[in-house]
Design a protein around this motif. Structure first.
Motif, PDB file in Angstrom:
ATOM      1  N   ASP A   1      66.177  10.022  12.928  1.00 56.04           N
ATOM      2  CA  ASP A   1      64.923  10.664  11.967  1.00 56.04           C
ATOM      3  C   ASP A   1      63.826   9.173  11.723  1.00 56.04           C
ATOM      4  O   ASP A   1      63.144   9.378  10.802  1.00 56.04           O
ATOM      5  CB  ASP A   1      65.305  11.407  10.685  1.00 56.04           C
ATOM      6  CG  ASP A   1      66.290  10.146   9.859  1.00 56.04           C
ATOM      7  OD1 ASP A   1      66.492   9.123  10.340  1.00 56.04           O
ATOM      8  OD2 ASP A   1      66.633  10.471   8.785  1.00 56.04           O
ATOM      9  N   ASP A   2      64.206   8.237  12.716  1.00 56.41           N
ATOM     10  CA  ASP A   2      63.406   7.027  12.289  1.00 56.41           C
ATOM     11  C   ASP A   2      63.419   6.286  13.566  1.00 56.41           C
ATOM     12  O   ASP A   2      63.838   6.404  14.573  1.00 56.41           O
ATOM     13  CB  ASP A   2      63.768   6.214  11.012  1.00 56.41           C
ATOM     14  CG  ASP A   2      62.870   5.441  10.611  1.00 56.41           C
ATOM     15  OD1 ASP A   2      61.560   5.501  11.029  1.00 56.41           O
ATOM     16  OD2 ASP A   2      63.057   4.798   9.295  1.00 56.41           O
ATOM     17  N   ILE A   3      62.222   5.424  13.505  1.00 57.87           N
ATOM     18  CA  ILE A   3      62.225   4.376  14.603  1.00 57.87           C
ATOM     19  C   ILE A   3      62.998   3.349  14.279  1.00 57.87           C
ATOM     20  O   ILE A   3      63.540   3.096  13.371  1.00 57.87           O
ATOM     21  CB  ILE A   3      60.556   3.873  14.630  1.00 57.87           C
ATOM     22  CG1 ILE A   3      60.244   3.003  13.255  1.00 57.87           C
ATOM     23  CG2 ILE A   3      59.739   4.910  15.015  1.00 57.87           C
ATOM     24  CD1 ILE A   3      59.184   2.059  13.797  1.00 57.87           C
ATOM     25  N   GLY A   4      63.259   2.374  15.317  1.00 59.14           N
ATOM     26  CA  GLY A   4      63.819   1.095  15.227  1.00 59.14           C
ATOM     27  C   GLY A   4      65.215   0.908  15.908  1.00 59.14           C
ATOM     28  O   GLY A   4      65.677  -0.235  16.137  1.00 59.14           O
ATOM     29  N   GLY A   5      65.919   2.083  16.218  1.00 57.75           N
ATOM     30  CA  GLY A   5      67.174   2.069  16.803  1.00 57.75           C
ATOM     31  C   GLY A   5      68.035   1.330  16.157  1.00 57.75           C
ATOM     32  O   GLY A   5      68.564   1.238  15.115  1.00 57.75           O
ATOM     33  N   LEU A   6      68.674   0.230  16.889  1.00 59.06           N
ATOM     34  CA  LEU A   6      69.750  -0.666  16.572  1.00 59.06           C
ATOM     35  C   LEU A   6      69.238  -1.130  15.180  1.00 59.06           C
ATOM     36  O   LEU A   6      70.129  -1.501  14.020  1.00 59.06           O
ATOM     37  CB  LEU A   6      70.060  -1.680  17.351  1.00 59.06           C
ATOM     38  CG  LEU A   6      71.071  -2.604  16.977  1.00 59.06           C
ATOM     39  CD1 LEU A   6      72.590  -2.021  17.399  1.00 59.06           C
ATOM     40  CD2 LEU A   6      70.743  -3.969  18.071  1.00 59.06           C
ATOM     41  N   TRP A   7      67.981  -1.517  15.153  1.00 57.17           N
ATOM     42  CA  TRP A   7      67.557  -2.293  13.808  1.00 57.17           C
ATOM     43  C   TRP A   7      67.227  -1.505  12.614  1.00 57.17           C
ATOM     44  O   TRP A   7      66.902  -2.011  11.306  1.00 57.17           O
ATOM     45  CB  TRP A   7      66.366  -3.102  14.019  1.00 57.17           C
ATOM     46  CG  TRP A   7      66.779  -4.099  15.205  1.00 57.17           C
ATOM     47  CD1 TRP A   7      66.554  -4.034  16.599  1.00 57.17           C
ATOM     48  CD2 TRP A   7      67.615  -5.309  15.061  1.00 57.17           C
ATOM     49  NE1 TRP A   7      66.909  -4.965  17.272  1.00 57.17           N
ATOM     50  CE2 TRP A   7      67.549  -5.807  16.165  1.00 57.17           C
ATOM     51  CE3 TRP A   7      67.867  -5.850  13.726  1.00 57.17           C
ATOM     52  CZ2 TRP A   7      68.228  -7.088  16.255  1.00 57.17           C
ATOM     53  CZ3 TRP A   7      68.531  -7.347  13.977  1.00 57.17           C
ATOM     54  CH2 TRP A   7      68.777  -7.702  15.137  1.00 57.17           C
ATOM     55  N   LYS A   8      67.637  -0.071  12.564  1.00 56.11           N
ATOM     56  CA  LYS A   8      67.236   0.640  11.471  1.00 56.11           C
ATOM     57  C   LYS A   8      68.581   0.661  10.826  1.00 56.11           C
ATOM     58  O   LYS A   8      69.668   1.487  11.233  1.00 56.11           O
ATOM     59  CB  LYS A   8      67.014   2.121  11.836  1.00 56.11           C
ATOM     60  CG  LYS A   8      66.965   3.136  10.835  1.00 56.11           C
ATOM     61  CD  LYS A   8      65.983   3.033   9.897  1.00 56.11           C
ATOM     62  CE  LYS A   8      66.226   4.078   8.731  1.00 56.11           C
ATOM     63  NZ  LYS A   8      65.201   4.135   7.670  1.00 56.11           N
ATOM     64  N   PHE A   9      68.823   0.053   9.646  1.00 55.32           N
ATOM     65  CA  PHE A   9      70.304   0.091   9.156  1.00 55.32           C
ATOM     66  C   PHE A   9      70.520   1.104   8.276  1.00 55.32           C
ATOM     67  O   PHE A   9      69.663   1.711   7.616  1.00 55.32           O
ATOM     68  CB  PHE A   9      70.286  -1.130   8.130  1.00 55.32           C
ATOM     69  CG  PHE A   9      71.559  -1.126   7.246  1.00 55.32           C
ATOM     70  CD1 PHE A   9      72.995  -1.409   8.017  1.00 55.32           C
ATOM     71  CD2 PHE A   9      71.502  -0.718   6.178  1.00 55.32           C
ATOM     72  CE1 PHE A   9      74.076  -1.459   7.254  1.00 55.32           C
ATOM     73  CE2 PHE A   9      72.717  -0.953   5.199  1.00 55.32           C
ATOM     74  CZ  PHE A   9      74.050  -1.105   5.798  1.00 55.32           C
ATOM     75  N   LYS A  10      71.889   1.725   8.464  1.00 55.42           N
ATOM     76  CA  LYS A  10      72.397   2.839   7.766  1.00 55.42           C
ATOM     77  C   LYS A  10      73.784   2.412   7.324  1.00 55.42           C
ATOM     78  O   LYS A  10      74.382   1.998   8.131  1.00 55.42           O
ATOM     79  CB  LYS A  10      72.226   4.258   8.755  1.00 55.42           C
ATOM     80  CG  LYS A  10      70.957   4.681   8.894  1.00 55.42           C
ATOM     81  CD  LYS A  10      70.910   6.092   9.460  1.00 55.42           C
ATOM     82  CE  LYS A  10      69.605   6.528   9.732  1.00 55.42           C
ATOM     83  NZ  LYS A  10      69.572   7.930  10.287  1.00 55.42           N
ATOM     84  N   PRO A  11      73.902   3.000   6.065  1.00 51.24           N
ATOM     85  CA  PRO A  11      75.512   2.230   5.628  1.00 51.24           C
ATOM     86  C   PRO A  11      76.448   3.150   6.122  1.00 51.24           C
ATOM     87  O   PRO A  11      77.547   2.479   6.300  1.00 51.24           O
ATOM     88  CB  PRO A  11      75.164   2.520   4.045  1.00 51.24           C
ATOM     89  CG  PRO A  11      74.183   3.602   3.769  1.00 51.24           C
ATOM     90  CD  PRO A  11      73.198   3.333   5.114  1.00 51.24           C
TER      91      PRO A  11
END
Ligand SMILES: Cc1cc2nc3c(=O)[nH]c(=O)nc-3n(C[C@H](O)[C@H](O)[C@H](O)COP(=O)(O)OP(=O)(O)OC[C@H]3O[C@@H](n4cnc5c(N)ncnc54)[C@H](O)[C@@H]3O)c2cc1C
Length: 128
Positions: free
Chosen positions: A35-45
């Motif tokens: 649901d967002d951009i950034g791929g790997l760099w979108k931190f999700k817990p």
């Protein structure tokens, strides 16, 4: 006729692909399963099946000068080695600056089946 291009994923590769397509007069559509951009760099817990992620404290091991888009330097007040949240912020500034969001379809409901056709020109003028 304008050529349409499908791009899979809105990580850094996908984002720069969208921009490159636009620079070349192509019409890109980027399909991003999250649901967002950034791929790997979108931190999700939480761990998500099939999705690579980083841990919360990750800092880049490449400098901002070496890691920025060639036509879009990182903000001067950013540190030389960025925390992951700063890198994601940079991607978001990039997307906003070049108005890329409208080319991204998040969480597409239909599964794409890609057919890749390779074409190799041979020395004798024919192709494989
Ligand atoms: C722990 C770690 C640290 C790293 N540190 C650095 C660093 O400091 N400097 C550096 O230059 N590189 C670093 N890298 C390399 C890193 O791979 C790149 O920085 C960059 O994130 C790669 O971007 P990408 O767009 O190719 O892939 P990703 O960031 O993985 O993005 C892929 C995107 O595609 C989407 N996607 C995948 N499959 C589909 C599908 N079938 N349909 C729709 N969407 C899909 C995903 O949801 C995701 O958003 C690091 C890698 C790791 C693992």
């Amino acid at each position: 006729m304008v050529k349409r291009v499908a791009i899979i994923g809105a990580g850094v590769s996908g984002l720069t692909s969208i921009k490159s397509c636009l620079d070349e007069g192509l019409e890109p559509t980027c399909f991003e399963r999250s649901d967002d951009i950034g791929g790997l760099w979108k931190f999700k817990p939480d761990v998500e099946e099939g999705r690579a992620s980083i841990y919360q404290s990750v800092i880049m091991n490449t400098s901002k000068e070496m890691s920025c888009f060639s036509d879009f330097p990182m903000p001067e007040d950013f540190p030389n080695f960025l925390h992951n949240s700063k890198l994601l912020a940079y991607f978001k500034i990039f997307v906003k600056k070049f108005n890329l969001l409208k080319y991204i379809r998040f969480q597409p409901t239909k599964c794409l089946r890609l057919c890749v056709r390779l074409w190799f020109p041979l020395r004798n003028g024919s192709s494989l």
